[in-house]
Design an enzyme around this catalytic site. Structure first.
Site, PDB file in Angstrom:
ATOM      1  N   ARG A  80       0.826  -1.283  -0.230  1.00  0.00           N
ATOM      2  CA  ARG A  80      -0.017  -0.142  -0.037  1.00  0.00           C
ATOM      3  C   ARG A  80       0.775   1.228  -0.007  1.00  0.00           C
ATOM      4  NH1 ARG A  80      -4.976  -1.248   4.302  1.00  0.00           N
ATOM      5  NH2 ARG A  80      -5.741  -3.269   3.082  1.00  0.00           N
ATOM      6  N   CYS A  81       0.544   2.222  -0.513  1.00  0.00           N
ATOM      7  CA  CYS A  81       1.065   3.697  -0.511  1.00  0.00           C
ATOM      8  C   CYS A  81       1.278   4.193   0.720  1.00  0.00           C
ATOM      9  CB  CYS A  81       0.471   4.758  -1.342  1.00  0.00           C
ATOM     10  SG  CYS A  81      -1.196   5.172  -0.900  1.00  0.00           S
TER      11      CYS A  81
END
Length: 98
Positions: free
Chosen positions: A27-28
């Site tokens: 995930r960012c």
């Protein structure tokens, strides 16, 4: 993530592990760097290593598994490169301020 010596280490480690490894770290918003005060660094690293050793990697559809697979071969190659370039534990960094 930044933590000072007033941090509750059990909570710090739990949050760091969850952020770094949930969704296989893809995930960012996944944790990439953890900064802690020197006074708690060794204990934090020991606790993190213990917590990571407890993680189970496998099919995310199986409840006992904590970490699923990476998204594609390119993501796997990136992880392998990172491990090859950064395989030692880094404990002591000093930052100079202007």
């Amino acid at each position: 993530m930044i933590a000072d010596s007033s941090a509750l280490l059990e909570q710090l480690v739990q949050d760091a592990v969850y952020s770094a490894f949930n969704s296989a770290g893809q995930r960012c918003s996944a944790l990439r760097v953890l900064f802690v005060q020197q006074e708690i660094a060794d204990k934090t690293i020991d606790m993190l290593m213990g917590a990571m050793q407890e993680l189970s990697v496998g099919n995310p559809g199986v409840y006992k598994n904590d970490i699923g697979p990476v998204i594609d071969p390119a993501a796997l190659a990136s992880l392998i490169t990172h491990l090859e370039n950064n395989c030692s534990i880094r404990r002591n960094y000093s930052i100079s301020y202007p």
